[in-house]
Each structure stands twice: as structure tokens, then as C-alpha cells.
Design an enzyme around this catalytic site. Structure first.
Site, PDB file in Angstrom:
ATOM      1  N   ASP A 132      42.117  39.975  45.711  1.00 18.34           N
ATOM      2  CA  ASP A 132      43.436  39.554  46.163  1.00 18.34           C
ATOM      3  C   ASP A 132      44.474  39.668  45.048  1.00 18.34           C
ATOM      4  OD1 ASP A 132      42.354  38.933  48.664  1.00 18.34           O
ATOM      5  OD2 ASP A 132      41.761  36.931  47.972  1.00 18.34           O
ATOM      6  N   TYR A 179      30.756  37.417  40.276  1.00 19.22           N
ATOM      7  CA  TYR A 179      32.122  37.109  39.865  1.00 19.22           C
ATOM      8  C   TYR A 179      32.085  36.115  38.706  1.00 19.22           C
ATOM      9  CZ  TYR A 179      34.291  39.152  44.089  1.00 19.22           C
ATOM     10  OH  TYR A 179      34.721  39.999  45.075  1.00 19.22           O
TER      11      TYR A 179
END
Length: 420
Positions: free
Chosen positions: A133, A189
Site C-alpha cells: 500500500d 514482512y
């Protein structure tokens, strides 16, 4: 003569019985003729297998000196690293700058794909492995596509065209059916944040906060509760409890040792899972911070697995980084077939680490000091009730008034602690 022909026909039908009827000399003649034909057939087969007489079309292309077509696109996987600062995510958006828009311009400029393939990415079978994002960075993003590859210094030419905060680290040939998203077995992540985000709620938040070992252990005990398969419908948007896709598997979730960069202490939280949903990781981080700070208890996590909606805070996106994508299933099937390379990026570890230090860690520290995104986000934790509810929350007006009062108190403490 007629007798010999009849004898041969019968011999083919019932050889053993006929040999008993024929005379010894006749049987020997028939057998010798058969042996002669068999020998001639074997000689013919040997001649066909002679390498000196093998036609070139039966040889491999490399042995027959057939030139490889350089105008044919090949399926590849590109390893990318980028800083999300200034970009509205990775996916192409005609109204805003994105990572893919920069990549597509570079592919066309170098001549690897035509413009109509960029206008219609399906023509080059383009696929990103994971969506990031606005503001989110990556050091191990993978995209798959079909493009021309017979160029000298292809990677260098691409990087010369791309902005410095977007790098192509490597390229590997894949099977024609490879899809960087669908073949990905799991993803890793990291979330990098200042340790002052874990300051107890009763204390003032200061930039030079240093976390204690006990507080770090408490954080890891909270993160461990997310491991396993759970229904994460409360940690994303637009997913109902009954939606099977809300069930996700978290393999590992742990915070490492803190480090100090330019006077700011940072902790790196590493999370590994099969897949993640929109805002999934940021909401897990947000709720973990709220628990460690003392806004709610660990029981809120168990409550969030259930059907009722739970008010879960969402941490800022600045510290979120896609670290690595894993292709265990693909590598097991194709990585050792002698034709394709396994999708393992270990040889690029040094480049990935250098990019992270130069563009990502440095940017996180600078942005936090300049814009104080996480520092200013902390008072928002007072706005969340951390309770399950169906429909409107009972007593919302009085609750809202109390939350606003707490917010003002927290903001006043931050203003006092914030350096001029």
C-alpha cells in the site's frame, strides 16, 4: 515353388507344428531365410543410430547450431527492492505515481516489452507477488512477466532508467506457467518502529525512550498469540466472519533486539505467514501496541477471533516492509529438474541489506523525526474501545466524551515531552 510358399505361410501361423511336418532340409532353408532378413533389419537399425548419419533435426538445437531466437519473449521472475516513500503503493494507478508505473516505463524504454503490453499487462502475463500500500516498502518483491531477455547488461540498463529508490536486484528464468503470486508458498514482512511506541500509558512518551528487557519479552508474548490459523475478519476491511478467506495461517511473529540509529531506538518485528489481507499486519501491530501499553488485555485477541466486530487500531504504514517471498512448492517441483533454476534469492542478501539500510531504515528514522507519524498516532489509541459489539455501541455519546478527554490528556503529555 508352390510348396515352399505354402510352407512359409503355415510356418508363420503355426511355426512349431509345421517344423515337425517339413523335412529337415526344407525346415533349415526356411530358418536360414528368416535369419537373413532379421540380420538385414538389424544392420539397417544400426545405420540409423550411427551419429555420423543422424539428421540434424534429431539433434538438440545447440548441437545442430540452430540459432536461438532473440525476438521471442521469455517468462522471468524479477527481484525488486523499493522505498514506498512518495508512491501510492505498487499497483498501477493512472491518477497517482506508483512503483509499477515506474517499472513499466523502464521496461518500454529499454525495449523489453512494447507499449501496448504496458497498456494491457495481461498481454505480457504480468503479476506482482504481493500488493504493498501507500508508503510501504519492499526489499524482496517479485514480479513475473514475459519479456525479451537477450540484452547485454539487462539489469544495469533497467536500473539506469529507474529512480534510485527502485532497484532490480536479479532475474531468473521460470516455467511458462509460473505466477509470482499463486506459486508463492509464504511471505515474510518486517515492521520497524521506535520503541517509545511501547511506553506504558501512565508515563510520558519521549523520543529518547529505551525499552527494558522485560517489556520486550512482554511484546513477544503478545505477538505469539497470533500464531496459528485464526479468523482475522476483525483485522481487515470488507471481510465477514463467515468468509472462508478470512482464515489465515501465521507461521512466526517475533520482535528482535533493539538498535539505535541516529539517537532513535528501533525494534524490528518479523512476521511470516502464508498470506495477508488489507491492513492485516498493521492492525495486528496496532493491537499489540495497545496491549503492551496497557489500554486493554490479551483477552481482546481471543475476542477478535469470534463473530462480533471488535474495534482494532491500525498502526501507521511507514515501518512496514515486505522482506522476502518464498517458493518452496515451486522449487520442489521445478528447481531441480535440470532445466529451471530454483527461486532462491540468497545470493542477493547483501544487496538487499544494503538497500534496506540506505533507503528504508534511514527513511524511517528521518520521517519519524520530521513528521512524527507514529508519535502523533499514539493518542489515537484512546479512541478505541477494544470491545465486541453488534451495531451501534451502547452509550456511544458518553463513551466518546470520555475518550476525547483521555485524548486531550495524552496529547498534552506528548506536547510537553516533544522537543521544540
Amino acid at each position: 515353388m508352390l510348396k515352399r510358399i505354402v510352407s512359409k505361410l503355415v510356418l508363420r501361423l503355426r511355426p512349431r507344428k509345421m517344423l515337425e511336418v517339413l523335412t529337415t532340409s526344407e525346415a533349415a532353408a526356411v530358418k536360414q531365410e528368416t535369419d537373413d532378413k532379421t540380420a538385414m533389419k538389424r544392420q539397417h537399425d544400426d545405420d540409423d543410430n550411427d551419429d555420423s548419419k543422424t539428421p540434424s533435426k534429431l539433434l538438440k538445437k545447440s548441437e545442430a547450431n540452430i540459432p536461438i531466437r532473440t525476438d521471442r519473449k521469455r517468462k522471468v521472475a524479477l527481484l525488486m527492492a523499493y522505498s514506498g516513500e512518495g508512491y501510492y503503493g505498487i499497483q498501477v494507478n493512472s491518477a497517482f505515481p506508483t512503483i509499477e508505473s515506474e517499472l513499466f516505463k523502464a521496461l518500454v524504454a529499454v525495449g523489453l516489452v512494447p507499449q501496448d503490453h504496458v497498456d494491457n499487462p495481461y498481454k505480457m502475463s504480468f503479476q506482482r507477488a504481493a500488493r504493498t500500500d501507500k508508503g510501504v516498502s519492499a526489499i524482496g518483491q517479485v514480479v513475473s512477466l514475459k519479456m525479451l531477455i537477450h540484452f547485454d547488461n539487462l539489469i544495469d540498463r533497467l536500473n539506469e532508467t529507474l529512480p534510485k529508490q527502485i532497484r532490480i536486484l536479479g532475474m531468473l528464468r521460470t516455467t511458462n506457467s509460473f505466477n509470482s503470486k499463486n506459486h508463492c508458498s509464504h511471505r515474510t514482512y518486517i515492521y520497524v518502529m521506535p520503541t517509545f511506541a511501547l511506553t506504558p500509558v501512565e508515563e510520558n512518551v519521549v523520543l529518547d525512550y529505551r525499552i527494558e528487557e522485560s517489556k520486550l519479552e512482554e511484546l513477544n508474548s503478545v505477538l505469539s498469540l497470533f500464531k496459528g490459523t485464526h479468523n482475522f475478519h476483525n483485522f481487515t476491511s470488507g471481510r465477514k466472519f463467515s468468509d472462508p478467506s478470512a482464515n489465515r495461517y501465521i507461521m512466526d511473529f517475533e520482535a528482535g533486539k533493539p538498535v539505535v540509529i541516529d539517537g532513535l531506538e528501533l525494534v524490528t518485528i518479523r512476521i511470516q505467514g502464508q498470506s495477508f489481507m488489507l491492513h492485516h499486519i498493521r492492525k495486528m501491530i496496532g493491537l499489540s501496541i495497545a496491549i503492551v501499553r496497557g489500554f486493554c488485555g490479551k483477552d481482546v485477541i481471543d475476542l477478535a477471533w469470534k463473530a462480533e466486530k471488535v474495534d482494532v487500531p491500525k498502526a501507521p504504514g511507514l515501518g512496514l516492509v515486505l522482506e522476502r517471498l518464498h517458493y518452496n512448492g515451486y522449487n520442489k517441483r521445478f528447481g531441480n529438474d535440470g532445466i529451471h533454476e530454483p527461486l532462491v534469492w540468497d545470493k542477493y542478501d547483501e544487496q538487499m541489506e544494503n538497500f534496506k539500510e540506505e533507503f528504508i531504515m534511514k527513511n524511517i528514522v528521518e520521517k519519524e523525526k520530521e513528521e512524527k507519524s507514529l508519535f502523533k498516532w499514539l493518542p489515537c489509541l484512546h479512541h478505541h474501545c477494544y470491545k465486541a459489539h453488534v451495531g451501534p455501541i451502547a452509550g456511544k455519546s458518553s463513551l466518546h466524551h470520555a475518550m476525547r478527554k483521555l485524548y486531550k490528556l495524552e496529547k498534552a503529555k506528548l506536547d510537553v515531552a516533544q522537543p521544540a
